[in-house]
Motif scaffolding. Structure first.
Motif, PDB file in Angstrom:
ATOM      1  N   GLU A 368      32.941 -10.823 -67.980  1.00 19.71           N
ATOM      2  CA  GLU A 368      34.075 -11.566 -66.760  1.00 19.71           C
ATOM      3  C   GLU A 368      35.400 -11.075 -67.196  1.00 19.71           C
ATOM      4  O   GLU A 368      35.443 -11.330 -68.963  1.00 19.71           O
ATOM      5  N   GLN A 369      36.164 -10.452 -66.669  1.00 15.97           N
ATOM      6  CA  GLN A 369      37.573 -10.708 -66.802  1.00 15.97           C
ATOM      7  C   GLN A 369      38.554 -10.973 -65.405  1.00 15.97           C
ATOM      8  O   GLN A 369      38.121 -11.614 -64.485  1.00 15.97           O
ATOM      9  N   LYS A 370      39.503 -11.420 -65.716  1.00 14.91           N
ATOM     10  CA  LYS A 370      40.436 -11.946 -65.237  1.00 14.91           C
ATOM     11  C   LYS A 370      41.886 -10.761 -64.459  1.00 14.91           C
ATOM     12  O   LYS A 370      42.130 -10.389 -65.354  1.00 14.91           O
ATOM     13  N   PHE A 371      41.803 -11.100 -62.885  1.00 16.56           N
ATOM     14  CA  PHE A 371      42.764  -9.959 -62.856  1.00 16.56           C
ATOM     15  C   PHE A 371      43.846 -11.341 -62.713  1.00 16.56           C
ATOM     16  O   PHE A 371      44.156 -12.299 -62.072  1.00 16.56           O
ATOM     17  N   PRO A 372      45.522 -10.969 -62.848  1.00 17.67           N
ATOM     18  CA  PRO A 372      46.649 -11.442 -61.880  1.00 17.67           C
ATOM     19  C   PRO A 372      46.874 -11.290 -60.634  1.00 17.67           C
ATOM     20  O   PRO A 372      46.915  -9.962 -60.160  1.00 17.67           O
ATOM     21  N   CYS A 373      47.224 -12.254 -59.992  1.00 17.63           N
ATOM     22  CA  CYS A 373      47.803 -12.478 -58.826  1.00 17.63           C
ATOM     23  C   CYS A 373      48.793 -12.325 -58.242  1.00 17.63           C
ATOM     24  O   CYS A 373      49.719 -12.046 -59.591  1.00 17.63           O
ATOM     25  N   CYS A 384      30.901  -8.244 -63.985  1.00 17.36           N
ATOM     26  CA  CYS A 384      29.995  -7.251 -63.908  1.00 17.36           C
ATOM     27  C   CYS A 384      29.077  -7.964 -64.707  1.00 17.36           C
ATOM     28  O   CYS A 384      28.712  -7.494 -65.747  1.00 17.36           O
ATOM     29  N   THR A 385      27.042  -7.920 -63.769  1.00 21.21           N
ATOM     30  CA  THR A 385      26.414  -8.299 -64.163  1.00 21.21           C
ATOM     31  C   THR A 385      25.695  -7.212 -63.552  1.00 21.21           C
ATOM     32  O   THR A 385      25.379  -6.775 -62.161  1.00 21.21           O
ATOM     33  N   ASN A 386      24.945  -6.127 -64.430  1.00 21.33           N
ATOM     34  CA  ASN A 386      23.780  -4.571 -64.108  1.00 21.33           C
ATOM     35  C   ASN A 386      24.537  -3.937 -63.230  1.00 21.33           C
ATOM     36  O   ASN A 386      23.435  -3.629 -61.686  1.00 21.33           O
TER      37      ASN A 386
END
Length: 442
Positions: A368-373, A384-386
């Motif tokens: 898991e990663q975070k992107f700023p709004c 992201c999984t598989n």
């Protein structure tokens, strides 16, 4: 007659003893500054012991607040001496070496640097110690290297030569086995070496009893009307399907006395998913120079080169499948190569949720990663999984935490409800069976 010989021997022996006793030198009283000793004499006969202690702020040059010294043929062992009580004695550090002071002790503030023995490494990369107020601060620890091997395996009817016993061997170490008399290895050899590779010894030899001289014959040749057949099954390099092979797994056999010998085996060619194994022979490892150019593993690099193996590491965004080490067989072929599979997702340019619009493609590792709004303190959690992407709306950190908490709580509640539901069904089933039994009795 015997008595005369005995008298002659005693006449020769007693003067020697008396001479040895007379030549043993006495010791003068030691010059001990800032200390005192007992008994206080001018001279001390050979093998006399004295005890000494030191004034305040000092201590003997050996452990303890008092010490003993012995007169040995004119010299004191050890030489009585008083040193600063804040000085340190040489430490004992298992599996390590360091340079010792010539005077046998270290002043306060002195530092020693250790070197671990072969097959060991410093724990937490700490290699030095400092003398502080009479003690050593944080003595280094030499622990077994993660690539080192333990003692080589004990093999029946074989012994290791040219190597003293050790509990730990460094990576790439070599030991040589020799069969005892009357036994031999495959191929008629009497000696074979094994190597330490990434913490494991490769397979050792087998010492078998030698056939007697009356058997005769040679490998692959039947005698007395017999015959030898060999069949096998192999996997072709670079292919996942398999087809019957011709003798890849067979081994030479000798048939005697009118019978026949059949040998079967199953082998996998190096580079096609495994290492070569047979029913009648074992793979022999060789130096990597025997195989020539290092094999190329897509999306991986060689991170360690030893005499007997290579070690690979997958690039970022890829995960490894299979062993990370590759060895060379004496036939000039490499063992199975590791496979580096994709472990990432790609977020293409464009809008995802209100407040998040990517202008360029982004590669994500699994997790898991975070992107700023566009708003301060708001972000989108992308997982992201598989190779698949899931993401949330623009939320604050508190909202992300609350969502994960609720999801976790919801999952637990769901499990509890399922358990209760199963218990209810089970209870109803038992009740129905009870009523049925009661009805049958009536």
């Amino acid at each position: 007659m015997c008595a005369r010989y005995l008298e002659f021997i005693l006449l020769l022996w007693f003067p020697g003893v008396l001479h040895a006793q007379s030549t043993a030198q006495s010791c003068r009283a030691p010059g001990l500054a800032h200390g005192y000793f007992l008994p206080a004499l001018e001279t001390y006969p050979h093998e006399t012991k004295l005890t000494y202690a030191c004034d305040n702020g000092l201590k003997p040059v050996v452990e303890g607040w008092w010490a003993t010294s012995t007169c040995q043929n004119g010299k004191w062992v050890h030489n009585p001496q008083c040193i600063d009580e804040k000085a340190c004695f040489p430490p004992t550090i298992p599996n390590a070496k360091y340079t010792e002071n010539s005077n046998g002790w270290y002043e306060e503030g002195d530092t020693i640097r250790t070197i671990c023995d072969e097959g060991y490494e410093h724990k937490d990369w700490s290699a030095t110690a400092r003398c502080t107020n009479g003690t050593w601060s944080s003595l280094p620890i030499c622990e077994k290297h993660h690539h080192a091997c333990g003692e080589p395996p004990k093999l029946p009817h074989a012994v290791i030569i040219h190597q003293r016993y050790r509990k730990v061997f460094a990576v790439d170490s070599e030991v040589q086995y020799v069969c005892e008399d009357g036994y031999t290895m495959e191929g008629g050899h009497t000696k074979k070496s094994i190597f330490c590779m990434s913490g494991t010894w490769n397979e050792g030899p087998t010492c078998s009893s030698r056939p007697d001289a009356g058997h005769g014959g040679s490998p692959d040749v039947g005698t007395g009307g017999g015959h030898t057949t060999s069949t096998g099954h192999g996997t072709q390099p670079g292919r996942e399907d398999s087809r019957p092979g011709t003798g890849h797994g067979g081994s030479p056999e000798v048939g005697t006395g009118g019978g026949h010998t059949t040998s079967t085996g199953r082998g996998t060619q190096p580079g096609g998913g495994g290492s070569s194994t047979t029913s009648g022979s074992r793979s022999v490892y060789a130096s990597i120079d025997t195989c020539g150019k290092h094999p190329v593993v897509p999306n991986a690099v060689v991170v360690q080169v030893e005499r007997m193996y290579l070690k690979y590491k997958c690039n970022s965004f890829y995960k490894q499948e299979g062993l990370d080490t590759v060895v060379c067989y004496d036939g000039g072929t490499w063992s199975a190569l590791p496979v580096c599979k994709e472990a990432f997702c790609v977020m293409k340019p464009g809008p995802y949720v209100y407040g998040l619009d990517l202008s360029a493609a982004v590669y994500l590792k699994e997790g898991e990663q975070k992107f700023p709004c566009m708003w301060q303190d708001y972000s989108v959690a992308v997982r992201c999984t598989n190779g698949r992407i899931t993401y949330t709306d623009c939320c604050t950190s508190y909202n992300h935490w609350l969502v994960s908490l609720v999801l976790g709580f919801t999952f637990q509640i769901t499990i509890l409800l399922l358990i209760c539901f199963m218990c209810l069904i089970l209870n109803n089933t038992l009740t129905l069976h009870s009523y049925s039994a009661l009805f049958y009795i009536n």
